[in-house]
Design a protein around this motif. Structure first.
Motif, mmCIF file in Angstrom:
data_model
loop_
_atom_site.group_PDB
_atom_site.id
_atom_site.type_symbol
_atom_site.label_atom_id
_atom_site.label_comp_id
_atom_site.label_asym_id
_atom_site.label_seq_id
_atom_site.Cartn_x
_atom_site.Cartn_y
_atom_site.Cartn_z
ATOM 1 N N LEU A 263 0.572 -1.219 -0.126
ATOM 2 C CA LEU A 263 0.157 0.060 -0.043
ATOM 3 C C LEU A 263 0.736 1.259 -0.049
ATOM 4 C CD1 LEU A 263 -2.947 -1.112 2.181
ATOM 5 C CD2 LEU A 263 -2.889 -1.169 -0.281
ATOM 6 N N ASP A 264 1.829 1.217 0.889
ATOM 7 C CA ASP A 264 3.039 2.442 0.544
ATOM 8 C C ASP A 264 3.561 2.210 -0.712
ATOM 9 O OD1 ASP A 264 3.025 3.628 3.115
ATOM 10 O OD2 ASP A 264 4.606 2.194 3.783
ATOM 11 N N ARG A 265 3.716 1.359 -1.404
ATOM 12 C CA ARG A 265 4.245 1.575 -3.026
ATOM 13 C C ARG A 265 3.097 1.938 -3.866
ATOM 14 N NH1 ARG A 265 7.179 -3.095 -1.133
ATOM 15 N NH2 ARG A 265 5.775 -4.537 -1.572
ATOM 16 N N SER A 266 1.921 1.595 -3.579
ATOM 17 C CA SER A 266 0.636 2.292 -4.262
ATOM 18 C C SER A 266 0.829 3.858 -4.058
ATOM 19 C CB SER A 266 -0.392 1.690 -3.731
ATOM 20 O OG SER A 266 -0.724 0.152 -4.244
ATOM 21 N N ALA A 267 0.881 4.115 -2.842
ATOM 22 C CA ALA A 267 0.817 5.702 -2.756
ATOM 23 C C ALA A 267 1.951 6.198 -3.703
ATOM 24 C CB ALA A 267 0.867 6.180 -1.356
ATOM 25 N N ILE A 268 3.325 5.724 -3.562
ATOM 26 C CA ILE A 268 4.372 6.075 -4.424
ATOM 27 C C ILE A 268 3.993 6.528 -5.874
ATOM 28 C CG2 ILE A 268 6.754 6.078 -5.209
ATOM 29 C CD1 ILE A 268 7.231 4.621 -2.470
ATOM 30 N N ALA A 269 3.508 5.125 -6.299
ATOM 31 C CA ALA A 269 3.018 5.253 -7.666
ATOM 32 C C ALA A 269 1.798 6.068 -8.099
ATOM 33 C CB ALA A 269 2.811 3.814 -8.275
ATOM 34 N N ARG A 270 0.785 6.099 -7.236
ATOM 35 C CA ARG A 270 -0.399 6.508 -7.704
ATOM 36 C C ARG A 270 -0.654 8.080 -6.790
ATOM 37 N NH1 ARG A 270 -4.504 2.030 -5.677
ATOM 38 N NH2 ARG A 270 -5.846 3.636 -6.057
ATOM 39 N N GLY A 271 0.044 8.186 -6.033
ATOM 40 C CA GLY A 271 -0.118 9.715 -5.285
ATOM 41 C C GLY A 271 -0.375 9.426 -3.821
ATOM 42 N N ASP A 272 0.047 10.401 -2.838
ATOM 43 C CA ASP A 272 -0.066 10.288 -1.544
ATOM 44 C C ASP A 272 -1.561 10.477 -1.098
ATOM 45 O OD1 ASP A 272 2.406 9.507 -1.158
ATOM 46 O OD2 ASP A 272 3.191 11.623 -0.584
ATOM 47 N N GLU A 273 -2.468 10.798 -1.834
ATOM 48 C CA GLU A 273 -3.936 10.933 -1.554
ATOM 49 C C GLU A 273 -4.475 9.842 -1.365
ATOM 50 O OE1 GLU A 273 -2.538 12.138 -4.447
ATOM 51 O OE2 GLU A 273 -2.157 14.325 -4.177
ATOM 52 N N ILE A 274 -3.962 8.519 -1.666
ATOM 53 C CA ILE A 274 -4.395 7.235 -1.260
ATOM 54 C C ILE A 274 -4.583 7.243 0.218
ATOM 55 C CG2 ILE A 274 -2.378 6.064 -1.447
ATOM 56 C CD1 ILE A 274 -3.438 3.779 -2.728
ATOM 57 N N TYR A 275 -3.604 7.581 0.796
ATOM 58 C CA TYR A 275 -3.643 7.377 2.293
ATOM 59 C C TYR A 275 -5.045 8.096 2.903
ATOM 60 C CZ TYR A 275 1.441 6.600 2.000
ATOM 61 O OH TYR A 275 2.561 5.718 1.700
ATOM 62 N N VAL A 276 -5.575 9.103 2.229
ATOM 63 C CA VAL A 276 -6.895 9.632 2.933
ATOM 64 C C VAL A 276 -7.945 8.633 2.592
ATOM 65 C CG1 VAL A 276 -8.430 11.703 2.200
ATOM 66 C CG2 VAL A 276 -5.892 12.149 2.059
ATOM 67 N N SER A 277 -7.830 8.036 1.316
ATOM 68 C CA SER A 277 -8.747 6.993 1.140
ATOM 69 C C SER A 277 -9.063 5.893 2.166
ATOM 70 C CB SER A 277 -8.783 6.362 -0.183
ATOM 71 O OG SER A 277 -7.616 5.414 -0.347
ATOM 72 N N PHE A 278 -7.894 5.699 2.691
ATOM 73 C CA PHE A 278 -7.667 4.575 3.630
ATOM 74 C C PHE A 278 -8.458 4.968 4.948
ATOM 75 C CE2 PHE A 278 -3.580 3.307 1.814
ATOM 76 C CZ PHE A 278 -4.146 2.595 0.621
ATOM 77 N N ILE A 279 -7.964 6.306 5.353
ATOM 78 C CA ILE A 279 -8.638 6.871 6.617
ATOM 79 C C ILE A 279 -10.120 7.033 6.358
ATOM 80 C CG2 ILE A 279 -8.904 8.940 7.995
ATOM 81 C CD1 ILE A 279 -6.381 7.399 8.345
ATOM 82 N N GLN A 280 -10.638 7.447 5.194
ATOM 83 C CA GLN A 280 -12.311 7.519 4.918
ATOM 84 C C GLN A 280 -12.948 6.297 4.933
ATOM 85 O OE1 GLN A 280 -11.666 9.869 1.173
ATOM 86 N NE2 GLN A 280 -12.164 11.754 2.114
ATOM 87 N N ASN A 281 -12.097 5.372 4.633
ATOM 88 C CA ASN A 281 -12.857 3.754 4.544
ATOM 89 C C ASN A 281 -12.587 3.116 5.957
ATOM 90 O OD1 ASN A 281 -14.109 2.016 3.082
ATOM 91 N ND2 ASN A 281 -12.315 0.748 2.684
ATOM 92 N N GLY A 282 -12.272 3.929 6.903
ATOM 93 C CA GLY A 282 -12.218 3.349 8.503
ATOM 94 C C GLY A 282 -11.032 3.245 9.090
ATOM 95 N N ALA A 283 -10.140 3.351 8.377
ATOM 96 C CA ALA A 283 -8.702 3.176 9.120
ATOM 97 C C ALA A 283 -8.513 4.232 10.108
ATOM 98 C CB ALA A 283 -7.591 2.915 8.275
ATOM 99 N N ASP A 284 -7.878 4.027 11.500
ATOM 100 C CA ASP A 284 -7.701 5.309 12.319
ATOM 101 C C ASP A 284 -6.337 5.720 12.317
ATOM 102 O OD1 ASP A 284 -10.630 5.344 13.237
ATOM 103 O OD2 ASP A 284 -10.130 3.589 14.067
ATOM 104 N N ILE A 285 -5.450 4.671 12.189
ATOM 105 C CA ILE A 285 -3.956 4.796 12.268
ATOM 106 C C ILE A 285 -3.300 3.992 10.957
ATOM 107 C CG2 ILE A 285 -1.895 4.263 13.556
ATOM 108 C CD1 ILE A 285 -3.812 4.012 15.968
ATOM 109 N N LEU A 286 -2.416 4.574 10.374
ATOM 110 C CA LEU A 286 -1.628 4.098 9.162
ATOM 111 C C LEU A 286 -0.453 3.745 9.745
ATOM 112 C CD1 LEU A 286 -2.898 6.294 6.389
ATOM 113 C CD2 LEU A 286 -3.974 4.249 7.204
#
Length: 316
Positions: A263-286
């Motif tokens: 998932l970190d590699r996906s953020a590097i490839a697709r942009g760090d905005e992916i981290y926001v989507s994880f939070i919006q989907n219910g993750a509290d801590i990354l």
């Protein structure tokens, strides 16, 4: 009207995150203000880790958040991360031949230090003579810390999750956490339910980070008898759907999503905005190998953030 009390999260000098490439000039010379999380007692820790709808999303720095020039499991590395963001620090504990608890992920010393041999086959005196290498293999001036040193340093600065390596007795870790008075801010990591039960029997007051990845594991956790207010739910290394995260939230549990790796590699490839989507989907801590970048991405989700802010955990 909301009522705020209990846990104080003090964010001092919340600086703009820099990229990994430009981060190297943020040296730990003692002049940078740290972003701190101060937990005063175990009741505050339980309150912090009890989920509420206005929870503040956070990052957990995997192995302390190594970057170029800052090796994993080093106090200087922890401090470097806190210059940029408040964080939970995940660290690894191994034991030397003469029963000293030190911070080390691998069984062997070769990858992360200029020494050789297995941690449990060498003396602490030998480990004291070594220097840590960063993830590019570059030698630093930093030494291997003991668990005691890390616990004492972290007080008033960061919450910890402590990963106990296979050869380390749980009893010795619990003893060190208690003698350093780190009970309120040091949670212990467990990957199996039997291990979680043993840790809870040894130290029922401590918070535990326990792997809970599906509904079956929710049920198996409940069969352990460990109260939900002692658990932080590590949901694994693959994103879980909102419905599953919501089940854990209804139990009052914070969720930790392990974004380290794919998932970190996906953020590097697709942009760090992916981290926001994880939070919006219910993750509290990354839990991430890129805590500075991940924190920058999710910072906009935290209301009323300023260069000097005080947050209280909402009690309702």
């Amino acid at each position: 009207m909301k009522k705020y009390f209990g846990l104080l999260i003090l964010l001092i000098g919340f600086q703009a995150c820099q990229s990994q490439q430009s981060k190297g000039d943020g040296s730990n010379d003692g002049t940078g203000k740290l972003n701190r999380i101060s937990v005063f007692n175990i009741a505050d820790a339980r309150q912090f880790y009890t989920w509420t709808a206005d929870r503040i999303p956070m990052v957990s720095a995997h192995r302390g958040g190594p970057y170029p020039g800052f090796p994993e499991n080093a106090i200087e590395t922890f401090e470097n991360v806190l210059i940029y963001t408040p964080a939970i620090i995940e660290l690894d504990v191994a034991m030397t031949r003469d029963s000293v608890l030190v911070l080390m992920h691998d069984d062997e010393l070769d990858r992360t230090t200029n020494g050789t041999g297995k941690v449990n086959e060498v003396s602490y005196e030998y480990i004291q003579s070594l220097f840590l290498e960063d993830m590019d293999g570059q030698l630093t001036d930093f030494k291997v810390p003991t668990l005691e040193e890390a616990l004492l340093w972290s007080k008033g600065k960061a919450l910890l999750t402590v990963d106990i390596k296979r050869s380390v007795p749980f009893e010795k870790v619990v003893e060190t956490v208690r003698t350093t008075e780190a009970v309120s801010y040091a949670a212990l990591i467990s990957y199996t339910f039997p291990a979680a039960k043993k840790l809870h029997s040894l130290a029922p007051e401590l918070m535990l980070s326990i792997t809970i990845r599906n509904e079956e594991e929710i049920q198996r956790f409940e069969e352990t008898g460990i109260p939900w207010d002692r658990v932080i739910a590590f949901t694994g290394l693959a994103e879980r759907n909102w419905e599953f995260n919501e089940q854990l939230h209804q139990k009052g549990a914070f969720t930790i999503l392990g974004v380290l790796g794919n998932l970190d590699r996906s953020a590097i490839a697709r942009g760090d905005e992916i981290y926001v989507s994880f939070i919006q989907n219910g993750a509290d801590i990354l839990a991430t190998d890129r805590p500075i970048e991940a924190a920058a991405a999710i910072r906009g989700l935290v209301p009323n953030q300023s260069s000097k802010s005080i947050y209280f955990k909402n009690a309702n």
